[in-house]
Design an enzyme around this catalytic site. Structure first.
Site, PDB file in Angstrom:
ATOM      1  N   ALA A  60     105.328  35.537  30.620  1.00  0.00           N
ATOM      2  CA  ALA A  60     106.003  36.694  31.218  1.00  0.00           C
ATOM      3  C   ALA A  60     107.420  36.845  30.678  1.00  0.00           C
ATOM      4  O   ALA A  60     107.834  37.944  30.284  1.00  0.00           O
ATOM      5  CB  ALA A  60     106.025  36.558  32.743  1.00  0.00           C
ATOM      6  N   GLU A  61     108.181  35.755  30.643  1.00  0.00           N
ATOM      7  CA  GLU A  61     109.568  35.860  30.182  1.00  0.00           C
ATOM      8  C   GLU A  61     109.640  36.186  28.695  1.00  0.00           C
ATOM      9  O   GLU A  61     110.511  36.939  28.268  1.00  0.00           O
ATOM     10  CB  GLU A  61     110.358  34.587  30.480  1.00  0.00           C
ATOM     11  CG  GLU A  61     111.814  34.746  30.085  1.00  0.00           C
ATOM     12  CD  GLU A  61     112.775  33.864  30.860  1.00  0.00           C
ATOM     13  OE1 GLU A  61     113.988  34.029  30.632  1.00  0.00           O
ATOM     14  OE2 GLU A  61     112.332  33.042  31.674  1.00  0.00           O
ATOM     15  N   THR A  62     108.711  35.653  27.921  1.00  0.00           N
ATOM     16  CA  THR A  62     108.691  35.964  26.492  1.00  0.00           C
ATOM     17  C   THR A  62     108.457  37.450  26.259  1.00  0.00           C
ATOM     18  O   THR A  62     109.184  38.095  25.496  1.00  0.00           O
ATOM     19  CB  THR A  62     107.607  35.131  25.784  1.00  0.00           C
ATOM     20  OG1 THR A  62     107.915  33.735  25.940  1.00  0.00           O
ATOM     21  CG2 THR A  62     107.520  35.474  24.306  1.00  0.00           C
TER      22      THR A  62
END
Length: 114
Positions: free
Chosen positions: A38-40
């Site tokens: 998700a953060e990537t």
């Protein structure tokens, strides 16, 4: 992590990640691996939104894990919900190969000059 990008733009970023190699001791997709995906994806969208002379730095992320995945790939779709001059926020939906939601996440990045 084995993340592969399928689509990347300021409005939407799509990527996939194998479950194998990203599991916790019970053989389930590790919740932290979902958060990494998700953060990537959200960070890439925020960086594209920010432009070449600025950087995007994550300042807040949350995740709700709805179900487990034990094999195959999970796919994440990050959709920009806010794109300003100093902040960008993305809603990220991660699904399994059957299209079932595995995780819902939200990422906010601050946009700064280099």
């Amino acid at each position: 992590m084995g993340i592969e990008f399928v689509e990347a733009g300021a409005e939407r970023v799509v990527g996939r990640m194998p479950v194998e190699g990203n599991t916790q001791p019970y053989g389930l997709l590790h919740g932290g691996a979902s958060v990494v995906l998700a953060e990537t994806l959200g960070s890439v969208g925020a960086a594209i939104h920010a432009g070449p002379d600025r950087i995007a730095v994550g300042i807040e992320i949350n995740a709700t894990h709805h179900r487990s995945a034990t094999s195959g790939f999970v796919t994440g779709v990050a959709t920009r919900s806010h794109g300003g001059r100093t902040l960008a926020t993305y809603d990220i939906e991660i699904t399994d190969e059957q299209g079932r939601r595995v995780c819902t996440s939200r990422l906010t990045c601050i946009l700064r000059d280099r």
